[in-house]
Scaffold this active site. Structure first.
Site, PDB file in Angstrom:
ATOM      1  N   VAL A 108      23.781 -15.948 -36.377  1.00  0.00           N
ATOM      2  CA  VAL A 108      24.611 -16.779 -37.270  1.00  0.00           C
ATOM      3  C   VAL A 108      25.255 -17.924 -36.498  1.00  0.00           C
ATOM      4  O   VAL A 108      25.624 -17.769 -35.333  1.00  0.00           O
ATOM      5  CB  VAL A 108      25.713 -15.880 -37.895  1.00  0.00           C
ATOM      6  N   SER A 115      22.039 -19.790 -42.600  1.00  0.00           N
ATOM      7  CA  SER A 115      22.616 -19.919 -43.949  1.00  0.00           C
ATOM      8  C   SER A 115      21.554 -20.366 -44.956  1.00  0.00           C
ATOM      9  O   SER A 115      21.534 -19.884 -46.096  1.00  0.00           O
ATOM     10  CB  SER A 115      23.805 -20.882 -43.949  1.00  0.00           C
ATOM     11  N   ALA A 117      18.293 -19.796 -44.738  1.00  0.00           N
ATOM     12  CA  ALA A 117      17.352 -18.692 -44.934  1.00  0.00           C
ATOM     13  C   ALA A 117      17.948 -17.672 -45.911  1.00  0.00           C
ATOM     14  O   ALA A 117      17.273 -17.182 -46.817  1.00  0.00           O
ATOM     15  CB  ALA A 117      17.026 -18.032 -43.598  1.00  0.00           C
ATOM     16  N   ASP A 158      16.813 -27.695 -43.343  1.00  0.00           N
ATOM     17  CA  ASP A 158      16.871 -26.237 -43.151  1.00  0.00           C
ATOM     18  C   ASP A 158      16.338 -25.475 -44.373  1.00  0.00           C
ATOM     19  O   ASP A 158      15.463 -24.611 -44.230  1.00  0.00           O
ATOM     20  CB  ASP A 158      18.306 -25.782 -42.834  1.00  0.00           C
TER      21      ASP A 158
HETATM   22  C1  MEV Z   1      21.147 -28.483 -38.712  1.00  0.00           C
HETATM   23  O1  MEV Z   1      20.222 -27.424 -38.586  1.00  0.00           O
HETATM   24  C2  MEV Z   1      20.439 -29.800 -38.574  1.00  0.00           C
HETATM   25  C3  MEV Z   1      21.327 -31.043 -38.687  1.00  0.00           C
HETATM   26  O2  MEV Z   1      20.432 -32.158 -38.544  1.00  0.00           O
HETATM   27  C4  MEV Z   1      22.041 -31.114 -40.009  1.00  0.00           C
HETATM   28  C5  MEV Z   1      21.099 -31.341 -41.193  1.00  0.00           C
HETATM   29  O3  MEV Z   1      20.006 -31.849 -41.036  1.00  0.00           O
HETATM   30  O4  MEV Z   1      21.532 -31.018 -42.315  1.00  0.00           O
HETATM   31  C6  MEV Z   1      22.342 -31.113 -37.563  1.00  0.00           C
END
Ligand code: MEV
Length: 327
Positions: A108, A115, A117, A158
């Protein structure tokens, strides 16, 4: 009888942070998954429990009642999941009462997209339980809404990779395209154990960009060129170039102020042990780094990152995005 769904964690190979401002990124889904179980309740309440975050509670008529963990913290942590459940209920038109239990093998607040996933797994589990016809696009959109509750201004990278799996080229304007990566990419992931919030790292970069636009904009263009060059190198199986580009990408992220001592320590250990390239992955400020190594050096790099204090593992790319698990 409940339904269990799962979704994979992700690794950003190139382009984190820059992706928030419209630049491209390359991401891989990896073989660590988050699981969500959905069951119907007799009443109309929504009960959410996260086994790995040790929080649980009921949402009912706009109120939250904690059953486990600090009430304020529990509400903040469970709110994005409530959002995902409500979006599915909106599509179904049903006002069902539900028990949702989340369990995740994804570290985490570590940059591996835990989050997103979890949100994708929750959306898919509730959809399947209520027999709602949902495409992967629908699951992605719902997980993206949940991410907005969590992070403020996420790019969507993500939830996209957790939903679709495999390797993706992602850009806010043009969306995502699967990348045909045939070459094996031996990657070591090292977790610094320093937890951080994506929201605050993204805010930090925004502030730097606002204060020094003439400096940061050329960095954005450089990040784009890195991604475009990396796509060619990945197609050709040229891991040396991929590694070199990872090092340059990390230098840009360092310049944005999102690396920290714990990350630098592990990255240096990996490079000294012969990694072809190493960088932070995700939002930075702690969390995870990744190192690319040739097949014969990967175990050495793994050991070096572990010796330097990282909780390290070898990550394998997975083509499976969100899925319903057999029960
Ligand atoms: C977070 O995993 C990746 C960032 O580029 C934020 C995003 O793309 O939402 C830091």
């Amino acid at each position: 009888m409940g339904v269990i769904a799962s979704a994979p964690a992700k690794i950003i190979l190139f382009g984190e942070h820059f992706v928030v401002y419209g630049e491209p990124a390359i991401v891989l889904a990896v073989d660590k998954r988050a699981y969500a179980k959905a069951e119907l309740r007799e009443d109309k309440r929504l009960f959410l429990r996260s086994l790995n975050l040790n929080v649980a509670g009921f949402f009912e008529n706009g109120n939250f009642k904690a059953e486990e963990g600090n009430p304020k913290e529990a509400k903040i942590k469970l709110e994005p999941l409530k959002c995902a459940v409500e979006k599915v209920l909106e599509i179904s038109g049903e006002r069902a009462g539900l028990n949702i239990e989340v369990n995740s093998t994804v570290p985490v607040a570590a940059g591996l997209g835990s989050s997103a996933a979890v949100a994708a797994a929750v959306a898919a589990a509730v959809g399947a339980l209520l027999n709602v016809k949902m495409s992967k696009e629908d699951v992605f959109r719902i997980a993206y809404e949940a991410e907005k509750v969590m992070h403020g201004t996420p790019s969507g990278v993500d939830p996209a990779i957790s939903t679709f799996g495999g390797a993706l080229f992602f850009q806010i304007d043009t969306g995502f395209k699967p990348l045909d990566v045939r070459v094996d990419i031996p990657l070591v992931v090292g977790n610094t154990g320093v937890e951080r919030s994506t929201r605050s790292q993204v805010a930090k970069v925004r502030s730097l960009k606002d204060r020094y636009p003439q400096v940061v904009e050329p960095m954005m263009r450089a990040a784009r060129e890195i991604v475009l060059r990396a796509i060619e190198a990945l197609k050709e199986g040229d891991l040396e170039t991929v590694g070199e580009l990872m090092n340059i990408n990390h230098a840009l992220l360092y310049g944005l102020g999102v690396s920290d001592e714990s990350l630098e320590w592990l990255i240096n250990a990996a490079r000294k042990a012969g990694a072809l390239g190493a960088k932070l992955t995700g939002a930075g400020g702690g969390g995870c780094m990744i190192a690319l190594a040739s097949k014969d050096r990967v175990e050495n790099v793994l050991e070096a990152v572990q010796r330097a204090g990282g909780n390290a593992f070898i990550a394998k790319k997975t083509d499976e995005g969100v899925r319903i698990e057999p029960t």
